[in-house]
Write a protein that holds these residues in place. Structure first.
Motif, PDB file in Angstrom:
ATOM      1  N   UNK A 111      48.418  45.357  38.760  1.00 36.24           N
ATOM      2  CA  UNK A 111      47.231  45.091  37.950  1.00 36.24           C
ATOM      3  C   UNK A 111      47.516  43.777  37.239  1.00 36.24           C
ATOM      4  N   UNK A 112      46.756  42.722  37.563  1.00 41.20           N
ATOM      5  CA  UNK A 112      47.137  41.355  37.221  1.00 41.20           C
ATOM      6  C   UNK A 112      46.100  40.714  36.308  1.00 41.20           C
ATOM      7  N   UNK A 113      46.567  40.050  35.267  1.00 44.13           N
ATOM      8  CA  UNK A 113      45.686  39.223  34.458  1.00 44.13           C
ATOM      9  C   UNK A 113      45.199  38.034  35.291  1.00 44.13           C
ATOM     10  N   UNK A 114      43.929  37.705  35.165  1.00 39.59           N
ATOM     11  CA  UNK A 114      43.327  36.652  35.984  1.00 39.59           C
ATOM     12  C   UNK A 114      44.000  35.303  35.784  1.00 39.59           C
ATOM     13  N   UNK A 115      44.514  35.032  34.597  1.00 42.89           N
ATOM     14  CA  UNK A 115      45.142  33.738  34.338  1.00 42.89           C
ATOM     15  C   UNK A 115      46.392  33.524  35.184  1.00 42.89           C
ATOM     16  N   UNK A 116      47.025  34.610  35.628  1.00 43.35           N
ATOM     17  CA  UNK A 116      48.241  34.523  36.430  1.00 43.35           C
ATOM     18  C   UNK A 116      47.961  34.570  37.922  1.00 43.35           C
ATOM     19  N   UNK A 117      46.756  35.003  38.283  1.00 42.23           N
ATOM     20  CA  UNK A 117      46.439  35.343  39.671  1.00 42.23           C
ATOM     21  C   UNK A 117      46.681  34.209  40.672  1.00 42.23           C
ATOM     22  N   UNK A 118      46.131  32.996  40.471  1.00 46.62           N
ATOM     23  CA  UNK A 118      46.276  31.968  41.528  1.00 46.62           C
ATOM     24  C   UNK A 118      47.718  31.563  41.776  1.00 46.62           C
ATOM     25  N   UNK A 119      48.550  31.621  40.749  1.00 46.49           N
ATOM     26  CA  UNK A 119      49.951  31.225  40.919  1.00 46.49           C
ATOM     27  C   UNK A 119      50.739  32.302  41.651  1.00 46.49           C
ATOM     28  N   UNK A 120      50.464  33.552  41.369  1.00 50.07           N
ATOM     29  CA  UNK A 120      51.112  34.642  42.107  1.00 50.07           C
ATOM     30  C   UNK A 120      50.705  34.613  43.575  1.00 50.07           C
ATOM     31  N   UNK A 121      49.460  34.266  43.827  1.00 49.58           N
ATOM     32  CA  UNK A 121      48.964  34.183  45.209  1.00 49.58           C
ATOM     33  C   UNK A 121      49.631  33.009  45.933  1.00 49.58           C
ATOM     34  N   UNK A 122      49.691  31.874  45.278  1.00 49.15           N
ATOM     35  CA  UNK A 122      50.263  30.681  45.895  1.00 49.15           C
ATOM     36  C   UNK A 122      51.717  30.894  46.309  1.00 49.15           C
ATOM     37  N   UNK A 123      52.495  31.553  45.477  1.00 47.34           N
ATOM     38  CA  UNK A 123      53.917  31.757  45.753  1.00 47.34           C
ATOM     39  C   UNK A 123      54.177  32.953  46.666  1.00 47.34           C
ATOM     40  N   UNK A 124      53.134  33.721  46.990  1.00 43.00           N
ATOM     41  CA  UNK A 124      53.302  34.814  47.936  1.00 43.00           C
ATOM     42  C   UNK A 124      53.705  36.139  47.328  1.00 43.00           C
ATOM     43  N   UNK A 125      53.706  36.258  45.993  1.00 44.80           N
ATOM     44  CA  UNK A 125      54.123  37.513  45.370  1.00 44.80           C
ATOM     45  C   UNK A 125      53.114  38.635  45.566  1.00 44.80           C
ATOM     46  N   UNK A 126      51.888  38.316  45.937  1.00 47.42           N
ATOM     47  CA  UNK A 126      50.872  39.350  46.159  1.00 47.42           C
ATOM     48  C   UNK A 126      50.872  39.853  47.595  1.00 47.42           C
ATOM     49  N   UNK A 127      51.601  39.200  48.491  1.00 50.59           N
ATOM     50  CA  UNK A 127      51.653  39.614  49.885  1.00 50.59           C
ATOM     51  C   UNK A 127      52.295  40.986  50.036  1.00 50.59           C
ATOM     52  N   UNK A 128      51.729  41.815  50.903  1.00 52.74           N
ATOM     53  CA  UNK A 128      52.261  43.146  51.126  1.00 52.74           C
ATOM     54  C   UNK A 128      51.985  44.110  50.001  1.00 52.74           C
ATOM     55  N   UNK A 129      51.138  43.728  49.060  1.00 55.11           N
ATOM     56  CA  UNK A 129      50.801  44.587  47.919  1.00 55.11           C
ATOM     57  C   UNK A 129      49.286  44.695  47.775  1.00 55.11           C
ATOM     58  N   UNK A 130      48.826  45.818  47.247  1.00 57.14           N
ATOM     59  CA  UNK A 130      47.447  45.906  46.795  1.00 57.14           C
ATOM     60  C   UNK A 130      47.425  45.506  45.324  1.00 57.14           C
ATOM     61  N   UNK A 131      46.291  44.993  44.858  1.00 51.89           N
ATOM     62  CA  UNK A 131      46.248  44.558  43.464  1.00 51.89           C
ATOM     63  C   UNK A 131      44.824  44.561  42.926  1.00 51.89           C
ATOM     64  N   UNK A 132      44.713  44.869  41.636  1.00 50.41           N
ATOM     65  CA  UNK A 132      43.480  44.754  40.875  1.00 50.41           C
ATOM     66  C   UNK A 132      43.610  43.567  39.932  1.00 50.41           C
ATOM     67  N   UNK A 133      42.477  43.012  39.527  1.00 52.00           N
ATOM     68  CA  UNK A 133      42.481  41.841  38.653  1.00 52.00           C
ATOM     69  C   UNK A 133      41.730  42.168  37.371  1.00 52.00           C
ATOM     70  N   UNK A 134      42.375  41.911  36.235  1.00 51.10           N
ATOM     71  CA  UNK A 134      41.703  42.025  34.945  1.00 51.10           C
ATOM     72  C   UNK A 134      41.017  40.686  34.671  1.00 51.10           C
ATOM     73  N   UNK A 135      39.705  40.658  34.861  1.00 56.50           N
ATOM     74  CA  UNK A 135      38.935  39.417  34.804  1.00 56.50           C
ATOM     75  C   UNK A 135      38.628  39.057  33.347  1.00 56.50           C
ATOM     76  N   UNK A 136      39.115  37.894  32.915  1.00 55.25           N
ATOM     77  CA  UNK A 136      38.865  37.441  31.551  1.00 55.25           C
ATOM     78  C   UNK A 136      37.929  36.236  31.499  1.00 55.25           C
ATOM     79  N   UNK A 137      37.475  35.761  32.660  1.00 59.36           N
ATOM     80  CA  UNK A 137      36.533  34.639  32.700  1.00 59.36           C
ATOM     81  C   UNK A 137      35.888  34.603  34.074  1.00 59.36           C
ATOM     82  N   UNK A 138      34.917  33.728  34.234  1.00 54.73           N
ATOM     83  CA  UNK A 138      34.310  33.525  35.535  1.00 54.73           C
ATOM     84  C   UNK A 138      35.344  33.003  36.527  1.00 54.73           C
ATOM     85  N   UNK A 139      35.179  33.287  37.808  1.00 58.68           N
ATOM     86  CA  UNK A 139      36.040  32.620  38.801  1.00 58.68           C
ATOM     87  C   UNK A 139      35.913  31.104  38.664  1.00 58.68           C
TER      88      UNK A 139
END
Length: 601
Positions: free
Chosen positions: A357-385
Motif C-alpha cells: 500500500x503505497x503513498x502516491x508521492x513515492x509511486x513513480x520512483x518505486x516503479x522506475x527502480x522495479x520495486x513494484x515488479x512481482x507485487x500487487x499494490x494499492x495507491x493512496x492518492x493524495x493528488x491528481x495524477x
C-alpha cells in the motif's frame, strides 16, 4: 524415438556431507580458474546508458514468474526468486554493449549476497532443488539466452542444466544455467546493442535493441534426455539428508503487506485502522508520536513491525526548509527527497512483502527502480495524477496567458510516464477526493473525508457580505475567475494567502482582514480552483456549517453545504455567489447586483 518414462529413471543417491564437501572443493577450483582467466583476459563491465533506448527491438522474450498451487514453503522460495529477479533486473536493465564486445552475466551482476538484498530462492545442485541465496536467477539467464538467439547474437558461452526436468526450455535445449562465477552466460554482437530487463506483476521481460539484426539458425546445443524430476528440499521430507533444514514459520513469512507512507493524513489513518491485519508492516519516515511530529503521527500499533528512517527524514526537513519561499525550486527539491525516501523503502522491503500500500508521492520512483515488479499494490492518492495535473495547468495557462505562475510545478516527462504506468498497474486508487475517484473508474476505493471537530460558526451580518478566498492569489487556484465574478458585487473579500499574481491584482475589490476569527466572520468560502489536492480549509468550513462554492477539482462534491461549479467559468461562479449570498441578505439588492455583465476587474 521414444523417450524413457520419467518413473523409469534411477533414483538419485541421497546427498551426503562428503559429497557436499567434494562439490564445494571442485567449485572452488573452477572459480579460481575462472578468476585467473578473467585476470589474464579481462571481460569489460559495460555501463547503463540511454544512447540506444530508441533503437529497434530485435528480440522480446517473457516468462511467467509464478507457478500455482505451491505449499507455504515453496511459496517462500518463489517469493525469494522474484526478489532476486527484481534486484538483478536493476543491475542489468539499460546496459549498452559496444559492437564486438563480450557481455558476461556474472561480470555485470557480481556475486549474489544478502548485503546486496538477494534472498533465498531455489538452486539446482547435485540433483536437488535446494534453498540458496540468489537462487532462481537461471530464469533470467535463460530469458536473456533466448532473447539473444532471437536477436541473432553470438553465443560465446552457455551451459545447460544438469537435469532436463527443471522446465520446458531445458527439455528442448533452450535453457541457460549459471553458477558463480565459472558457469556463465556470455554474448557478443557485431553491432552495438542494449539489454532491457523488467519484472512486471506476473512476468519477467527481456528485450534486446540494436540497429543491426543477423539471421542466425537457432541450433539446439544439446538434446537432453528425460530424467527424474529433482527433489526439492522444501517438500521432499527426507529428514536424514544433511541439507534438511525446514523453513521455520514459513506461513508467517509469505505474502505479507507493506504500507509505505510519508506525510500523515487522518483519512489514511482511518483507512488503515479499518483494514487492520496481523501480517502488515509499516514503513514511515520517522515515528511521529515518539518524535512528537504531527506530520508523521502514524499509528505504529496497527502493524506487526514498523521501519523508520529518521536520519534521511531530518536531512530532508533541513534541506527543504531552507527553500521555503523558493517556489518551483522547492518543488524540485521535494521530488528529489521523495525519490531518496522511495529508494530507502525499496531497499528495505523483503521478499515476503508481496502486496504494498503505497503513498502516491513515492509511486513513480518505486516503479522506475522495479520495486513494484512481482507485487500487487494499492495507491493512496493524495493528488491528481501528474498527467492530469499538467493538463489542468495547461488549461489555466491557456485561459490566462498573462499569468506567469502556471508555468511552475511541471514534473519531468519520465516521471510522469512512470507514474502513469504504475497507476495503470495498481489494484486500487484509495482516496477521499471525489474527482480522483472518478478518474480511477473501477479501481476507485472512495473513503470519507475526515471533518475536523468544530462548533457552528457565527454568521456575519451586514449589507456587505464577507467572501473568503482560502488560498494564495494564483491562477491555478481560480483567482482570475473570482476577481471577474466579484466585480460590482457589494462584498468584502478576505484573502488567506499571499498575492502572487501582481501587487495590484485585486484593485477595485474591497479587501478585509479578520485575523484568526476569519471563519466566524465569513458568509461564504469560495475556491474556484483548477487544482486542489488537500482541501483542509474547505473541510473546516463545511464542519462549521459555512456555505462553500468550489470546483470539482477540490474533491468535496456531495458534502453538505457545498456548491460545485466548473473550473474556469467566471459567469457560473458569479451566479452561484449571487444565489448563495441572496439567501441571507436583501434579495432585491443582490438581484440588482447580478445584472451587470462580467468584465475584467
Amino acid at each position: 524415438m521414444n523417450a524413457h518414462p520419467a518413473d523409469a529413471a534411477p533414483l538419485p543417491p541421497e546427498p551426503t556431507r562428503w559429497s557436499g564437501w567434494v562439490f564445494r572443493f571442485k567449485a572452488s577450483c573452477f572459480q579460481m580458474r575462472r578468476l585467473i582467466q578473467d585476470t589474464t583476459h579481462p571481460v569489460t563491465k559495460h555501463p547503463q546508458g540511454n544512447q540506444l533506448w530508441e533503437t529497434p527491438v530485435t528480440a522480446d522474450w517473457s516468462s511467467d514468474l509464478w507457478r500455482g498451487g505451491e505449499s507455504p514453503r515453496e511459496r517462500k522460495l518463489q517469493l525469494g526468486k522474484v526478489q532476486n529477479l527484481r534486484i538483478a533486473a536493476q543491475a542489468l536493465n539499460g546496459v549498452e554493449i559496444p559492437a564486438g564486445a563480450t557481455w558476461s552475466f556474472w561480470k555485470h551482476l557480481g556475486r549474489t549476497t544478502k548485503a546486496k538484498g538477494y534472498s533465498t530462492g531455489r538452486e539446482l545442485r547435485e540433483g536437488c532443488l535446494i534453498p540458496q541465496i540468489g537462487g532462481g536467477l537461471c530464469q533470467l539467464s535463460g530469458a536473456i539466452y533466448n532473447a539473444a538467439l532471437e536477436a541473432g547474437l553470438e553465443i560465446v558461452e552457455r551451459h545447460a542444466h544438469s537435469n532436463s526436468s527443471v522446465g520446458s526450455l531445458a527439455r528442448i535445449g533452450r535453457d541457460a544455467t549459471i553458477f558463480w562465477n565459472y558457469v556463465d552466460l556470455r554474448l557478443r554482437h557485431e553491432a552495438a546493442w542494449r539489454l532491457e530487463v523488467h519484472v512486471s506483476q506476473d512476468k519477467l521481460h527481456v528485450c534486446i535493441r540494436s540497429n543491426h539484426h543477423i539471421e542466425r539458425p537457432v541450433q539446439v546445443m544439446e538434446t537432453p534426455g528425460d530424467s527424474r524430476p529433482p527433489n526439492a528440499c522444501a517438500t521432499c521430507g527426507l529428514a536424514s539428508c544433511h541439507r534438511s533444514s525446514p523453513l521455520e514459520n514459513a506461513q508467517q513469512e509469505v505474502d505479507r503487506t507493506a504500507v509505505l507512507v510519508d506525510a500523515w493524513w487522518p483519512e489514511w489513518d482511518a483507512f488503515l485502522k479499518s483494514e487492520k491485519g496481523s501480517n502488515r508492516d509499516l514503513f514511515l519516515p520517522l515515528d511521529g508520536k515518539r518524535w512528537k511530529k504531527a506530520s508523521y503521527q502514524w499509528d505504529t500499533a496497527l502493524h506487526a513491525k514498523a521501519f523508520s528512517f529518521p536520519s534521511l527524514t531530518l536531512m530532508r526537513s533541513w534541506a527543504t526548509r531552507r527553500l521555503r519561499n523558493e517556489g518551483a525550486r522547492r518543488q524540485r527539491a521535494l521530488l528529489h527527497w521523495d525519490e531518496r525516501l522511495a529508494a530507502a523503502y525499496g531497499q528495505a522491503l523483503k521478499a515476503h512483502h508481496s502486496h504494498l500500500i503505497v503513498s502516491q508521492t513515492l509511486l513513480p520512483y518505486l516503479w522506475k527502480k522495479g520495486w513494484l515488479g512481482g507485487r500487487t499494490f494499492d495507491v493512496m492518492m493524495c493528488r491528481l495524477p501528474m498527467l492530469t495535473l499538467h493538463e489542468r495547468l495547461d488549461e489555466a495557462a491557456r485561459l490566462h496567458p498573462e499569468s506567469g505562475t502556471c508555468a511552475d510545478f511541471r514534473a519531468e516527462q519520465e516521471l510522469v510516464q512512470n507514474e502513469t504506468a504504475a497507476l495503470a498497474a495498481a489494484t486500487r486508487w484509495i482516496t477521499p477526493h471525489t474527482e480522483i475517484a472518478k478518474l480511477a473508474g473501477c479501481k476507485a476505493h472512495l473513503i470519507p473525508w475526515s471533518l475536523p471537530e468544530s462548533s457552528k460558526a457565527h454568521t456575519a451580518s451586514g449589507l456587505n457580505k464577507n467572501v473568503v478566498f482560502p488560498a494564495s492569489t494564483l491562477c491555478r487556484k481560480g483567482a482570475y475567475e473570482l476577481r471577474k465574478a466579484l466585480h460590482g458585487l457589494p462584498v468584502k473579500l478576505e484573502l488567506r494567502g499571499g498575492v502572487l499574481e501582481g501587487a495590484d491584482f485585486w484593485d477595485g475589490i474591497h479587501l478585509t482582514t479578520s485575523g484568526d476569527g476569519w471563519l466566524e466572520q465569513a458568509d461564504i468560502i469560495v475556491l474556484p480552483a483548477f487544482v486542489e489536492n488537500c482541501p483542509r480549509v474547505l473541510l473546516k468550513a463545511v464542519a462549521a456549517g459555512k456555505p462553500v462554492i468550489a470546483t470539482e477539482a477540490c474533491g468535496i462534491e456531495g458534502l453538505p453545504g457545498v456548491t460545485i461549479i466548473q473550473a474556469g467559468d467566471a459567469q457560473g461562479l458569479r451566479l452561484a455567489l449571487i444565489k448563495q449570498l441572496s439567501a441571507s441578505g436583501n434579495s432585491a439588492r443582490w438581484k440588482e447586483s447580478g445584472q451587470p455583465s462580467l468584465r475584467d476587474g
